[in-house]
Design an enzyme around this catalytic site. Structure first.
Site, PDB file in Angstrom:
ATOM      1  N   ASP A  29       2.158   5.415   5.895  1.00 20.75           N
ATOM      2  CA  ASP A  29       2.465   3.730   6.062  1.00 20.75           C
ATOM      3  C   ASP A  29       1.386   2.966   5.975  1.00 20.75           C
ATOM      4  O   ASP A  29       0.262   3.421   6.210  1.00 20.75           O
ATOM      5  CB  ASP A  29       3.334   3.445   7.262  1.00 20.75           C
ATOM      6  CG  ASP A  29       4.245   2.351   7.205  1.00 20.75           C
ATOM      7  OD1 ASP A  29       5.149   2.105   8.086  1.00 20.75           O
ATOM      8  OD2 ASP A  29       4.091   1.422   6.359  1.00 20.75           O
ATOM      9  N   GLY A  30       1.567   1.692   5.751  1.00 22.08           N
ATOM     10  CA  GLY A  30       0.457   0.862   5.555  1.00 22.08           C
ATOM     11  C   GLY A  30       0.428   0.185   7.041  1.00 22.08           C
ATOM     12  O   GLY A  30       1.096   0.495   8.057  1.00 22.08           O
ATOM     13  N   ALA A  31      -0.704  -0.739   7.185  1.00 22.95           N
ATOM     14  CA  ALA A  31      -1.001  -1.692   8.389  1.00 22.95           C
ATOM     15  C   ALA A  31      -1.491  -3.072   8.004  1.00 22.95           C
ATOM     16  O   ALA A  31      -2.136  -3.013   6.967  1.00 22.95           O
ATOM     17  CB  ALA A  31      -1.748  -0.878   9.270  1.00 22.95           C
ATOM     18  N   ASP A  32      -1.418  -3.890   8.877  1.00 21.26           N
ATOM     19  CA  ASP A  32      -2.120  -5.116   8.679  1.00 21.26           C
ATOM     20  C   ASP A  32      -3.372  -5.378   9.409  1.00 21.26           C
ATOM     21  O   ASP A  32      -4.073  -6.016   8.762  1.00 21.26           O
ATOM     22  CB  ASP A  32      -1.263  -6.156   9.119  1.00 21.26           C
ATOM     23  CG  ASP A  32       0.334  -6.499   8.645  1.00 21.26           C
ATOM     24  OD1 ASP A  32       0.223  -6.813   7.422  1.00 21.26           O
ATOM     25  OD2 ASP A  32       1.335  -6.097   9.290  1.00 21.26           O
ATOM     26  N   GLY A  78       4.072  -4.987  10.425  1.00 15.66           N
ATOM     27  CA  GLY A  78       4.887  -5.972  10.580  1.00 15.66           C
ATOM     28  C   GLY A  78       5.054  -7.148   9.549  1.00 15.66           C
ATOM     29  O   GLY A  78       5.708  -7.894   9.284  1.00 15.66           O
ATOM     30  N   GLY A  79       3.690  -7.115   8.931  1.00 19.91           N
ATOM     31  CA  GLY A  79       3.430  -8.166   7.747  1.00 19.91           C
ATOM     32  C   GLY A  79       4.564  -8.007   6.623  1.00 19.91           C
ATOM     33  O   GLY A  79       5.145  -9.157   6.285  1.00 19.91           O
ATOM     34  N   GLU A 116       9.930   0.811  10.874  1.00 23.77           N
ATOM     35  CA  GLU A 116       8.748   1.734  10.794  1.00 23.77           C
ATOM     36  C   GLU A 116       8.448   2.425  12.211  1.00 23.77           C
ATOM     37  O   GLU A 116       7.986   3.451  12.286  1.00 23.77           O
ATOM     38  CB  GLU A 116       7.434   1.058  10.133  1.00 23.77           C
ATOM     39  CG  GLU A 116       7.693   0.353   9.084  1.00 23.77           C
ATOM     40  CD  GLU A 116       6.932  -0.644   8.503  1.00 23.77           C
ATOM     41  OE1 GLU A 116       6.108  -1.359   9.473  1.00 23.77           O
ATOM     42  OE2 GLU A 116       6.066  -0.635   7.527  1.00 23.77           O
ATOM     43  N   THR A 149       0.976  -1.256  -0.151  1.00 23.33           N
ATOM     44  CA  THR A 149      -0.219   0.060  -0.024  1.00 23.33           C
ATOM     45  C   THR A 149       0.892   1.198  -0.111  1.00 23.33           C
ATOM     46  O   THR A 149       0.869   2.091  -0.747  1.00 23.33           O
ATOM     47  CB  THR A 149      -0.985  -0.191   1.346  1.00 23.33           C
ATOM     48  OG1 THR A 149      -1.676  -1.310   1.298  1.00 23.33           O
ATOM     49  CG2 THR A 149      -2.103   0.940   1.174  1.00 23.33           C
TER      50      THR A 149
HETATM   51  O1  DER Z   1       5.156  -4.469   7.326  1.00 23.94           O
HETATM   52  C1  DER Z   1       4.424  -3.450   7.279  1.00 23.94           C
HETATM   53  O2  DER Z   1       4.248  -3.027   8.640  1.00 23.94           O
HETATM   54  C2  DER Z   1       3.616  -3.169   6.301  1.00 23.94           C
HETATM   55  O3  DER Z   1       3.084  -1.593   6.417  1.00 23.94           O
HETATM   56  C3  DER Z   1       2.263  -4.049   6.370  1.00 23.94           C
HETATM   57  O4  DER Z   1       1.591  -3.996   7.533  1.00 23.94           O
HETATM   58  C4  DER Z   1       1.314  -3.703   5.390  1.00 23.94           C
HETATM   59  O5  DER Z   1       1.589  -4.011   4.207  1.00 23.94           O
HETATM   60  P1  DER Z   1       0.705  -4.191   2.889  1.00 23.94           P
HETATM   61  O6  DER Z   1       0.211  -2.772   2.607  1.00 23.94           O
HETATM   62  O7  DER Z   1       1.456  -4.723   1.826  1.00 23.94           O
HETATM   63  O8  DER Z   1      -0.771  -4.821   3.401  1.00 23.94           O
END
Ligand code: DER
Length: 225
Positions: free
Chosen positions: A84-87, A98-99, A106, A31
């Site tokens: 930033d993204g998130a899971d 952390g995915g 981060e 993302t």
């Molecule tokens: O590793 C991470 O923290 C990424 O931001 C994860 O949490 C989200 O990754 P994605 O946008 O590919 O789903």
């Protein structure tokens, strides 16, 4: 597919908050990828003036490829904005991240940012954290003992693999993905985890996100803050 469309929409919406002269933190994952692409496009097409730091080798390489000016952390007092993204995101804007294996960098970058905008597709929006296994970064030394301590907290810790090798983060550590199923008290769990010797940090981001932009395939954006 639709999910990618949602990610792109959320990423591009977040970049509308980037203003000339800002110091920006670039997130990691599929993302954040779209946000970095959008910043690169604005640098190229509008001459957007930004200086950036990245939260992973992967994002740093992408940013450099796109011509986004990077700056050393020595020049950073506070970042204006990190995207930033998130899971997973819960109603109080607590996150599981952390995915993508980047949680330590981060969290360091997020903690140095005046504003943290999280961009997600609708599948990340949850009522309670924990369905997604919680990534915990642990040092290699005596990792077996650390994993045992994680187990005592009531989760099933699984060491993340990279093929038939243990996955190694940008910082040379391992990741234990801890299957809790449901996390009743993320605030307490965050501190308990980080009190375990051998644990470097964990993927719970507590009271860090200021705004979450949830993209959806129909282009509608929902922000929660
Ligand atoms: O590793 C991470 O923290 C990424 O931001 C994860 O949490 C989200 O990754 P994605 O946008 O590919 O789903």
């Amino acid at each position: 597919g639709d999910l990618m469309e949602s990610k792109r929409i959320a990423g591009e919406k977040a970049v509308e908050f980037v203003k000339d002269g800002m110091k920006v933190g670039l997130g990691t994952g599929s993302t954040a990828y779209w946000a970095i692409q959008a910043i690169g496009r604005r640098v190229k097409e509008e001459g957007l003036q930004v200086q950036a730091v990245a939260t992973s080798v992967q994002s740093e390489e992408l940013a450099k490829e796109l011509g986004i000016p990077m700056m050393p952390f020595a020049d950073v007092d506070m970042l204006d904005l990190t995207i930033d993204g998130a899971d997973e995101v819960d109603p109080e804007l607590h996150l599981i991240k952390g995915g993508g294996g980047a949680l330590l960098r981060e969290k360091i970058v997020a903690a140095a940012s005046k504003q943290l905008i999280i961009i997600v597709d609708e599948s990340k929006d949850v009522k309670q954290l924990g369905k997604f296994p919680l990534p915990v970064e642990i040092v290699p030394f005596a990792y077996e003992l650390t994993v045992k301590k994680l187990k005592k907290l009531g989760c099933e810790p699984k060491l993340r693999m990279n093929g038939d090798q243990l996955y190694v983060t940008d910082n040379g550590n391992y990741i234990a993905d801890c299957h809790f199923d449901a996390i009743a008290n993320p605030v307490e769990l965050h501190d308990t985890l980080n009190g375990i010797p051998g644990v470097v940090d964990n993927g719970l981001f507590i009271h860090m996100a200021n705004l979450v932009i949830v993209g959806s395939a129909d282009g509608s954006i929902r922000s929660i803050s």
